[in-house]
Design a protein around this motif. Structure first.
Motif, PDB file in Angstrom:
ATOM      1  N   ARG A  64      33.297  -2.457  31.145  1.00 51.61           N
ATOM      2  CA  ARG A  64      32.868  -2.720  32.523  1.00 51.61           C
ATOM      3  C   ARG A  64      31.987  -3.961  32.628  1.00 51.61           C
ATOM      4  N   ARG A  65      31.121  -4.197  31.652  1.00 50.77           N
ATOM      5  CA  ARG A  65      30.251  -5.366  31.677  1.00 50.77           C
ATOM      6  C   ARG A  65      31.070  -6.656  31.602  1.00 50.77           C
ATOM      7  N   GLN A  66      32.076  -6.665  30.747  1.00 48.36           N
ATOM      8  CA  GLN A  66      32.936  -7.841  30.625  1.00 48.36           C
ATOM      9  C   GLN A  66      33.704  -8.083  31.922  1.00 48.36           C
ATOM     10  N   ILE A  67      34.163  -7.021  32.551  1.00 49.25           N
ATOM     11  CA  ILE A  67      34.930  -7.154  33.796  1.00 49.25           C
ATOM     12  C   ILE A  67      34.081  -7.815  34.876  1.00 49.25           C
ATOM     13  N   LEU A  68      32.787  -7.507  34.906  1.00 49.52           N
ATOM     14  CA  LEU A  68      31.895  -8.123  35.893  1.00 49.52           C
ATOM     15  C   LEU A  68      31.766  -9.629  35.694  1.00 49.52           C
ATOM     16  N   VAL A  69      31.852 -10.075  34.451  1.00 51.83           N
ATOM     17  CA  VAL A  69      31.652 -11.492  34.125  1.00 51.83           C
ATOM     18  C   VAL A  69      32.948 -12.287  34.185  1.00 51.83           C
ATOM     19  N   LEU A  70      34.078 -11.634  33.986  1.00 48.29           N
ATOM     20  CA  LEU A  70      35.356 -12.329  33.863  1.00 48.29           C
ATOM     21  C   LEU A  70      36.193 -12.254  35.138  1.00 48.29           C
ATOM     22  N   ASP A  71      36.577 -13.394  35.657  1.00 51.06           N
ATOM     23  CA  ASP A  71      37.551 -13.450  36.742  1.00 51.06           C
ATOM     24  C   ASP A  71      38.900 -12.994  36.177  1.00 51.06           C
ATOM     25  N   ALA A 105      44.695 -22.069  35.061  1.00 59.68           N
ATOM     26  CA  ALA A 105      43.917 -20.837  35.241  1.00 59.68           C
ATOM     27  C   ALA A 105      42.635 -21.176  35.988  1.00 59.68           C
ATOM     28  N   ILE A 106      42.598 -20.854  37.246  1.00 60.30           N
ATOM     29  CA  ILE A 106      41.378 -21.044  38.030  1.00 60.30           C
ATOM     30  C   ILE A 106      40.966 -19.662  38.517  1.00 60.30           C
ATOM     31  N   GLY A 107      39.681 -19.453  38.643  1.00 58.65           N
ATOM     32  CA  GLY A 107      39.166 -18.152  39.059  1.00 58.65           C
ATOM     33  C   GLY A 107      39.379 -17.898  40.535  1.00 58.65           C
ATOM     34  N   GLN A 108      40.619 -17.811  40.944  1.00 58.44           N
ATOM     35  CA  GLN A 108      40.931 -17.724  42.370  1.00 58.44           C
ATOM     36  C   GLN A 108      40.391 -16.459  43.017  1.00 58.44           C
ATOM     37  N   THR A 109      40.436 -15.334  42.326  1.00 61.44           N
ATOM     38  CA  THR A 109      39.914 -14.108  42.939  1.00 61.44           C
ATOM     39  C   THR A 109      38.414 -14.227  43.187  1.00 61.44           C
ATOM     40  N   THR A 110      37.712 -14.882  42.279  1.00 62.18           N
ATOM     41  CA  THR A 110      36.274 -15.110  42.466  1.00 62.18           C
ATOM     42  C   THR A 110      36.031 -16.060  43.627  1.00 62.18           C
ATOM     43  N   LEU A 111      36.791 -17.133  43.693  1.00 60.34           N
ATOM     44  CA  LEU A 111      36.612 -18.098  44.777  1.00 60.34           C
ATOM     45  C   LEU A 111      36.966 -17.484  46.131  1.00 60.34           C
ATOM     46  N   ASP A 112      38.032 -16.693  46.179  1.00 61.58           N
ATOM     47  CA  ASP A 112      38.395 -16.026  47.428  1.00 61.58           C
ATOM     48  C   ASP A 112      37.274 -15.098  47.901  1.00 61.58           C
ATOM     49  N   ALA A 113      36.718 -14.313  46.975  1.00 59.69           N
ATOM     50  CA  ALA A 113      35.627 -13.396  47.330  1.00 59.69           C
ATOM     51  C   ALA A 113      34.392 -14.171  47.784  1.00 59.69           C
ATOM     52  N   ARG A 133      32.375 -17.903  36.827  1.00 61.41           N
ATOM     53  CA  ARG A 133      33.622 -17.134  36.883  1.00 61.41           C
ATOM     54  C   ARG A 133      34.760 -17.944  37.489  1.00 61.41           C
ATOM     55  N   GLY A 134      34.467 -18.778  38.484  1.00 60.07           N
ATOM     56  CA  GLY A 134      35.516 -19.436  39.244  1.00 60.07           C
ATOM     57  C   GLY A 134      35.853 -20.856  38.832  1.00 60.07           C
ATOM     58  N   MET A 135      35.009 -21.478  38.006  1.00 62.17           N
ATOM     59  CA  MET A 135      35.262 -22.886  37.647  1.00 62.17           C
ATOM     60  C   MET A 135      36.594 -23.027  36.915  1.00 62.17           C
ATOM     61  N   SER A 136      37.186 -24.199  37.055  1.00 60.95           N
ATOM     62  CA  SER A 136      38.528 -24.406  36.504  1.00 60.95           C
ATOM     63  C   SER A 136      38.580 -24.290  34.985  1.00 60.95           C
ATOM     64  N   SER A 137      37.460 -24.453  34.314  1.00 59.10           N
ATOM     65  CA  SER A 137      37.446 -24.340  32.857  1.00 59.10           C
ATOM     66  C   SER A 137      36.985 -22.967  32.382  1.00 59.10           C
ATOM     67  N   ALA A 138      36.789 -22.016  33.288  1.00 59.35           N
ATOM     68  CA  ALA A 138      36.259 -20.706  32.907  1.00 59.35           C
ATOM     69  C   ALA A 138      37.142 -19.985  31.901  1.00 59.35           C
TER      70      ALA A 138
END
Length: 148
Positions: A64-71, A105-113, A133-138
């Motif tokens: 769960r902790r990893q899921i919070l940090v990872l897009d 791979a861009i953190g689109q779900t993070t950016l949308d939220a 989470r959302g940066m293009s190099s994440a």
């Protein structure tokens, strides 16, 4: 000066399946991964089809902790990297001679939220993990930190 590069493995998660064998099988049979969008509302969209990745459960791969940090993009990249690196002795890896090459791979779900929170709900600021989470190099950064 020429430098040698070794491709040591392949890993994939795509609309055609999870893992290289699933992808190759789908491609060999001519299966199409494009279909109706199911992960977001399409009411206001002109295009209602996409090549979505179906049946990916982050909890099967991360705590769960990893899921919070990872897009989602980083989650997918890490799972594909695990497949690509299966059978590789990571202890023998020389970090200075290793790198990560990753498809889009861009953190689109993070950016949308973040956009929804800021503009749709009038939040005063973005959540603190929005940029990492959302940066293009994440995704590439997460793979490098996990394996190199």
């Amino acid at each position: 000066m020429r430098r040698r590069v070794a491709i040591t493995g392949l890993g994939t998660i795509s609309a055609l399946g999870q893992g290289v064998p699933a992808l190759l099988s789908a491609m060999a049979t001519g299966r199409c991964g494009i279909g109706p969008i199911s992960t977001i509302s399409t009411d206001r969209l002109a295009v209602k089809i996409a090549a979505e990745i179906q049946d990916f459960d982050p909890e099967a791969h991360f705590d769960r902790r990893q899921i919070l940090v990872l897009d989602r993009a980083s989650q997918l990249a890490l799972v594909a990297a695990r497949e690509a690196l299966a059978g590789i002795d990571l202890a023998s890896l020389v970090p200075e001679r290793a790198g990560v090459v990753l498809g889009a791979a861009i953190g689109q779900t993070t950016l949308d939220a973040a956009y929804q929170s800021l503009y749709g709900e009038g939040a005063a600021r973005l959540p603190p993990l929005t940029v990492p989470r959302g940066m293009s190099s994440a995704a590439a950064s997460q793979v490098a930190m996990a394996f190199v």
